[in-house]
Design an enzyme around this catalytic site. Sequence first.
Site, PDB file in Angstrom:
ATOM      1  N   LYS A   1       0.853  -1.192   0.000  1.00 14.41           N
ATOM      2  CA  LYS A   1       0.000   0.000   0.000  1.00 14.41           C
ATOM      3  C   LYS A   1       0.886   1.238   0.000  1.00 14.41           C
ATOM      4  O   LYS A   1       1.925   1.267   0.688  1.00 14.41           O
ATOM      5  CB  LYS A   1      -0.862  -0.061   1.264  1.00 14.41           C
ATOM      6  CG  LYS A   1      -1.965   0.962   1.409  1.00 14.41           C
ATOM      7  CD  LYS A   1      -2.778   0.625   2.647  1.00 14.41           C
ATOM      8  CE  LYS A   1      -3.956   1.563   2.848  1.00 14.41           C
ATOM      9  NZ  LYS A   1      -4.806   1.142   3.990  1.00 14.41           N
TER      10      LYS A   1
ATOM     11  N   SER B   1      -9.434   0.855   3.131  1.00 14.37           N
ATOM     12  CA  SER B   1      -8.691   1.737   2.246  1.00 14.37           C
ATOM     13  C   SER B   1      -7.577   1.026   1.478  1.00 14.37           C
ATOM     14  O   SER B   1      -6.967   1.607   0.588  1.00 14.37           O
ATOM     15  CB  SER B   1      -8.075   2.880   3.065  1.00 14.37           C
ATOM     16  OG  SER B   1      -7.171   2.376   4.043  1.00 14.37           O
TER      17      SER B   1
ATOM     18  N   SER C   1      -9.504  -1.813   7.179  1.00 12.11           N
ATOM     19  CA  SER C   1      -8.965  -1.600   5.844  1.00 12.11           C
ATOM     20  C   SER C   1      -8.155  -2.756   5.269  1.00 12.11           C
ATOM     21  O   SER C   1      -7.742  -2.701   4.113  1.00 12.11           O
ATOM     22  CB  SER C   1      -8.126  -0.321   5.814  1.00 12.11           C
ATOM     23  OG  SER C   1      -8.948   0.807   5.951  1.00 12.11           O
TER      24      SER C   1
END
Length: 462
Positions: A79, A155, A179
């Site tokens: 990420k 996310s 997330s």
Amino acid sequence: MSKDFSWDSAAEIAQAVASGQASAAAVVDDALARIGKLNPQLNAFTAVTADRARAKAKAIDASPDKKALPLAGVPFAVKNLFDVSGLPTVAGSKINRTHPAATQDQPLIARLEAAGAVLVGALNMGEYAYDFTGENVHDGPSRNPHDLTRMTGGSSGGSGSAVGGGLVQIALGSDTNGSIRVPSSLCGIFGLKPTYGRLTRARSFPFVASLDHLGPFARSARDLALAYDVMQGPDAEDPVCAQRAAEPTLPLLERGLDGLRIATAGGYFRKGASPEALEALDRIAKAAGARAEIEIPEAARARAAAYVITTVEGAALHIGRLRKQGNDFDPAVRDRFIAGAMVPGTLVVQAQKFRRWYREQVLKLFERYDAILVPATPCTAPKLGQVNFTLDGVDMPVRANMGLYTQPISFIGLPVATVPVPLSPLPIGVQVIAAPWREDVALRIAHALERMGAATAPRPNL
């Protein structure tokens, strides 16, 4: 014609590279080719580190010690809130793109690479991790590999898309309120949110320090444990991860379900859930031999308190950026932070007091049970751009409520493995929740469910 390694497991790739049956260079070239072909559809990657990856693969192939590398040649991505040497740590934002490039890798990247894994890039995410949809206004939405018109969840949406789409075997994400677990559920893969403080968060861009976790995604429980084990260990750079010693889980997977006391949670965790979420939960509960249905006390209030702490801590972190560069935020993220800046301090005190009480009540449940099963998301993946979904006859905003069943768990830092249930036409996940520091229990159950065929990461038609 070169071999397609996309659907080989991390364990299979590492064994093939270590034994000389495959080269790390060939594995990495295959991953880079698949990223080049499919990322325009999935929008999972925001940066591809091809030169770095090829250099790392070449070094692995030349190493006389590659048999000692548990992840030899395995492609992974992170990420884009993880520091990656040579890249700015954008955290899904417009503002951070002007920041200097990181000069060091985040420690979990370094630990994976020390085990032979090969970083191939950085992944799309919701701005500043305040998102459950996977839709980024600056980079565009990451897309669900099982239906390109649907959300990945957020996310860590790019992480879910990249693993679910076969671009990489392992990805790293963060989980503050869900997330890791939400994208795992919507993209049909395995995910692990470890105990709060288990894996170091040093040199990653924070969201809510008292709730932030980092963890892995994979397409099998074994690969999840393999990645998790090599990342464990104390780190003085992260105060909450300063002392805890590594506790390997991989050797424990084969113990299966013998002796484990497993329950499902009803009440709050069934109310409003879609038929698909309940079908998945019931299927997993039956396969796991769940003994009882229990109730986690005050889960709704726990979610409310988590929201208070999230929005206030998040606003405090970003207040300077909000004042100087408010127009550069995603408006939906900006407005939530501004609202957080106006929450009275008395509510924060109440939320923290409740947090301590709630943790004590939930921990009492683990005196009777080793694991608790609950849905990961209230429904399968919504359509991209969808504003609301219906829960128990009530329209609910997607962005705020995909974490309906994850927030009451991360609020007190419990370890959770999300397992995918391959329903048709879309998969959905179930959370396997264990007591603090008992990731081994959650992973044992995930592995057993996978061997039974109850939990499986389905291949998309890409």
